[in-house]
Design a protein around this motif. Structure first.
Motif, PDB file in Angstrom:
ATOM      1  N   VAL A 284       0.612  -1.183  -0.102  1.00  0.00           N
ATOM      2  CA  VAL A 284      -0.222  -0.193   0.286  1.00  0.00           C
ATOM      3  C   VAL A 284       0.659   1.743   0.329  1.00  0.00           C
ATOM      4  O   VAL A 284       1.953   1.038   0.764  1.00  0.00           O
ATOM      5  N   SER A 285       0.060   2.489  -1.022  1.00  0.00           N
ATOM      6  CA  SER A 285       1.244   3.786  -1.026  1.00  0.00           C
ATOM      7  C   SER A 285       1.290   4.033   0.257  1.00  0.00           C
ATOM      8  O   SER A 285       0.250   4.174   0.978  1.00  0.00           O
ATOM      9  N   ASP A 286       2.219   4.852   0.741  1.00  0.00           N
ATOM     10  CA  ASP A 286       2.152   6.022   1.861  1.00  0.00           C
ATOM     11  C   ASP A 286       0.294   6.460   1.205  1.00  0.00           C
ATOM     12  O   ASP A 286      -0.205   7.345   2.558  1.00  0.00           O
ATOM     13  N   GLN A 287       0.233   7.467   0.116  1.00  0.00           N
ATOM     14  CA  GLN A 287      -0.631   7.976   0.119  1.00  0.00           C
ATOM     15  C   GLN A 287      -2.063   7.380   0.229  1.00  0.00           C
ATOM     16  O   GLN A 287      -2.663   7.999   0.602  1.00  0.00           O
ATOM     17  N   GLN A 288      -1.964   6.664  -0.689  1.00  0.00           N
ATOM     18  CA  GLN A 288      -3.206   4.925   0.292  1.00  0.00           C
ATOM     19  C   GLN A 288      -3.579   5.582   1.372  1.00  0.00           C
ATOM     20  O   GLN A 288      -4.330   5.626   2.140  1.00  0.00           O
TER      21      GLN A 288
END
Length: 338
Positions: free
Chosen positions: A129-133
């Motif tokens: 999971v990306s930091d933004q997500q």
């Protein structure tokens, strides 16, 4: 494809070993074991649409947890077909687990000795999971479940209610379209249950998350699910709207009386002789309950007869509870619902 889950003739068998008696029997068991094949799930078929919240219910040993374990890829079926999010849970394992969240009420996916937020970070890496997500989704989850004060605490120092809220958050780190909940509110107090229920409703509405819920707490089912699938001895005995169950099999009403004076059950029964009334008496609480058909005229007659004979302290009119309806189904096998 509109279905999140499709199951056709799903079956899971286990070998049940039996021991022979005596020393000779024990010696023979070393070389040959007696066993019989026992089906835990017995050729069941059902489907769950995307965005549905479905209650999967049954008594202990009915096959609920075994089904969940097959749907999540933990167990391999003996026979039958499964499609979950368009995949076979056993053959496309790595891709499949990215699309589901699982909460087992009696098992933890959090690391016991590290802080909750460290467990979350590890799971974030596992699910890529990306930091933004993560920030967009998890900030909302953490706030709604009110677990921000718990993030820097080791899991072992959390109460059961605190841990279950963190478990639910952990299952949602990758915002899966399908959530399996196996006894998620077991042992929790009323306030924590209400918080979890409200949260589940919210994610269902916001993200159209499909939820399959197994529980013995029927108030969870009533609060969250319009549809129930009922299992007994590994077979589906009812699959349909909870409302239909209540309307068709819960036609009766209960009139509960408490009196200002001392009254005995025999004299109360005598008041309704000739009427289709079944009386019960809770001696400890001094509550007299009349079980009758849902007929306005009959209800009025019973109340009038009782009120004419005794001074009433309190009276309540209750519908037959879902719990009682389901208990009657298991006792009598009454599952023909129109």
């Amino acid at each position: 494809m509109n279905n999140a889950i499709e199951v056709q003739k799903l079956r899971k068998e286990f070998k049940a070993y039996s021991s022979r008696s005596g020393l000779t029997g024990a010696f023979r068991d070393l070389f040959t074991r007696n066993y019989k094949i026992a089906p835990a799930v017995n050729d069941i078929s059902f489907s769950v649409k995307k965005g549905e919240m479905v209650g999967y219910i049954g008594e202990n040993g009915a096959g609920k947890s075994t089904t969940i374990k097959m749907l999540t890829g933990i167990l391999t079926p003996t026979s039958g077909q499964i499609s979950v999010n368009g995949m076979n849970p056993h053959k496309e394992r790595e891709k499949f687990v990215q699309t589901i969240g699982v909460v087992f009420g009696q098992r933890s996916q959090l690391w016991w000795d590290i802080a909750v937020q460290e467990s979350f970070r590890l799971l974030k890496k596992v699910y890529k999971v990306s930091d933004q997500q993560y920030d967009e989704h998890m900030n909302h989850v953490i706030k709604t479940l009110d677990i921000e004060p718990l993030l820097d605490k080791p899991v072992r120092k959390l109460s059961l209610g605190q841990r279950m809220r963190c478990e639910l958050a952990a299952a949602l780190i990758h915002n899966p379209p399908l959530l399996f909940l196996d006894e998620p509110t077991i042992g929790l107090d009323v306030l924590v249950k209400l918080k979890i229920r409200e949260f589940l409703k919210e994610i269902n509405e916001k993200y159209n998350t499909t939820i399959l819920l197994t529980t013995h707490d029927l108030s969870d089912i009533e609060a969250l699910c319009e549809r129930v699938i009922m299992l007994d001895e590994g077979k589906v005995i009812y699959d349909g709207a909870l409302k239909n169950l209540k309307e068709t099999l819960g036609e009766g009403k209960q009139l509960q009386f408490q009196f200002l004076e001392k009254v005995d059950l025999i004299t109360v029964k005598h008041l309704t002789n000739g009427m289709p009334v079944k009386w019960e008496w809770d001696e400890k609480e001094q509550i007299f309950t009349a079980n009758i058909e849902d007929s306005d005229e009959l209800i009025s007659q019973v109340i009038a007869q009782v009120a004419a004979a005794y001074k009433i302290k309190d009276i309540k009119i209750n519908e037959t509870s879902t719990e009682e309806i389901i208990r009657n189904i298991y006792e009598k096998g009454a599952v023909e619902v129109g």
